[in-house]
Structures are given as C-alpha cells and as structure tokens.
Design a protein around this motif. Structure first.
Motif, PDB file in Angstrom:
ATOM      1  N   UNK A  97       0.838  -1.204   0.000  1.00 37.82           N
ATOM      2  CA  UNK A  97       0.000   0.000   0.000  1.00 37.82           C
ATOM      3  C   UNK A  97       0.870   1.249   0.000  1.00 37.82           C
ATOM      4  N   UNK A  98       1.905   1.249   0.809  1.00 39.81           N
ATOM      5  CA  UNK A  98       2.793   2.417   0.883  1.00 39.81           C
ATOM      6  C   UNK A  98       3.568   2.614  -0.412  1.00 39.81           C
ATOM      7  N   UNK A  99       3.969   1.525  -1.080  1.00 43.52           N
ATOM      8  CA  UNK A  99       4.653   1.655  -2.370  1.00 43.52           C
ATOM      9  C   UNK A  99       3.722   2.283  -3.413  1.00 43.52           C
ATOM     10  N   UNK A 100       2.465   1.821  -3.413  1.00 41.88           N
ATOM     11  CA  UNK A 100       1.503   2.391  -4.363  1.00 41.88           C
ATOM     12  C   UNK A 100       1.269   3.873  -4.083  1.00 41.88           C
ATOM     13  N   UNK A 101       1.186   4.222  -2.805  1.00 38.07           N
ATOM     14  CA  UNK A 101       1.009   5.635  -2.442  1.00 38.07           C
ATOM     15  C   UNK A 101       2.212   6.456  -2.881  1.00 38.07           C
ATOM     16  N   UNK A 102       3.404   5.909  -2.706  1.00 38.27           N
ATOM     17  CA  UNK A 102       4.615   6.619  -3.100  1.00 38.27           C
ATOM     18  C   UNK A 102       4.664   6.810  -4.613  1.00 38.27           C
ATOM     19  N   UNK A 103       4.328   5.746  -5.349  1.00 35.16           N
ATOM     20  CA  UNK A 103       4.318   5.865  -6.807  1.00 35.16           C
ATOM     21  C   UNK A 103       3.249   6.840  -7.276  1.00 35.16           C
ATOM     22  N   UNK A 104       2.103   6.844  -6.613  1.00 35.37           N
ATOM     23  CA  UNK A 104       1.035   7.768  -6.979  1.00 35.37           C
ATOM     24  C   UNK A 104       1.432   9.212  -6.690  1.00 35.37           C
ATOM     25  N   UNK A 105       2.265   9.399  -5.684  1.00 30.67           N
ATOM     26  CA  UNK A 105       2.703  10.747  -5.332  1.00 30.67           C
ATOM     27  C   UNK A 105       3.862  11.196  -6.220  1.00 30.67           C
ATOM     28  N   UNK A 106       4.346  10.363  -7.080  1.00 30.53           N
ATOM     29  CA  UNK A 106       5.413  10.763  -7.984  1.00 30.53           C
ATOM     30  C   UNK A 106       6.774  10.291  -7.550  1.00 30.53           C
ATOM     31  N   UNK A 107       6.855   9.410  -6.653  1.00 29.03           N
ATOM     32  CA  UNK A 107       8.143   8.887  -6.207  1.00 29.03           C
ATOM     33  C   UNK A 107       8.739   9.729  -5.094  1.00 29.03           C
ATOM     34  N   UNK A 108      10.014   9.524  -4.868  1.00 30.59           N
ATOM     35  CA  UNK A 108      10.681  10.239  -3.774  1.00 30.59           C
ATOM     36  C   UNK A 108      10.883  11.698  -4.145  1.00 30.59           C
ATOM     37  N   UNK A 109      11.343  11.944  -5.374  1.00 36.91           N
ATOM     38  CA  UNK A 109      11.588  13.316  -5.808  1.00 36.91           C
ATOM     39  C   UNK A 109      10.399  13.804  -6.626  1.00 36.91           C
ATOM     40  N   UNK A 110       9.748  14.830  -6.136  1.00 31.29           N
ATOM     41  CA  UNK A 110       8.602  15.361  -6.864  1.00 31.29           C
ATOM     42  C   UNK A 110       9.022  16.453  -7.843  1.00 31.29           C
TER      43      UNK A 110
END
Length: 90
Positions: free
Chosen positions: A70-83
C-alpha cells in the motif's frame, strides 16, 4: 570403664553414620538431579516464550507486506521520492 564406653561409642558412631548416609546420598545424587530438572524447566520456559514471540512475528509478516505494498503504491502515486527536479540530484 573403657570397656563400657566402647560399646556406647560404637553405637553412637553407628547411629551417626546411619543419619549421615542419607544426607550424603541426597547431596551426591538427588540434589544434582533436582537442580538439573529445574534448570531444564527454566530453559524450556525461556524457549517457549521466545517461540511464542517468533510465532507472533511470523503472523504479522503478511500484514506488514500488505502495508508495504500500500505504501509503495502511495509513493508511486505521489510521484516517487523526488517530486520536483533538483539540480543537486542531477
């Protein structure tokens, strides 16, 4: 006098030996066995507690893996580590 004291002394020594013999047997045989059993029981209790903790941790693995997904999907949805673009990262 010496003849009368000798049988009394022999009887006293015989009684003392009969009283000391079970004590020596207890100290030499029974007490170490009892201590061994008590020590092993303590080890069993410790290992049983450890096993219970490890089994609880194993039961939590699927939940943690689900949280990770779930957290990986949220991170990918947010654009990764660097926005935003960062010159220092390039």
């Amino acid at each position: 006098m010496s003849d009368a004291l000798l049988p009394t002394l022999r009887r006293a020594l015989a009684v003392a030996m009969l009283l000391i013999l079970p004590l020596l047997l207890w100290l030499a045989v029974a007490q170490p066995l009892v201590a061994l059993v008590v020590d092993r029981q303590g080890q069993i209790d410790t290992l049983s507690d450890r096993l219970a903790r490890l089994q609880a941790a194993i039961r939590r693995i699927p939940i943690l893996e689900g949280n990770e997904a779930v957290n990986r999907l949220r991170l990918e949805a947010a654009g990764g580590i660097w926005q935003d673009t960062n010159e220092a990262a390039m």
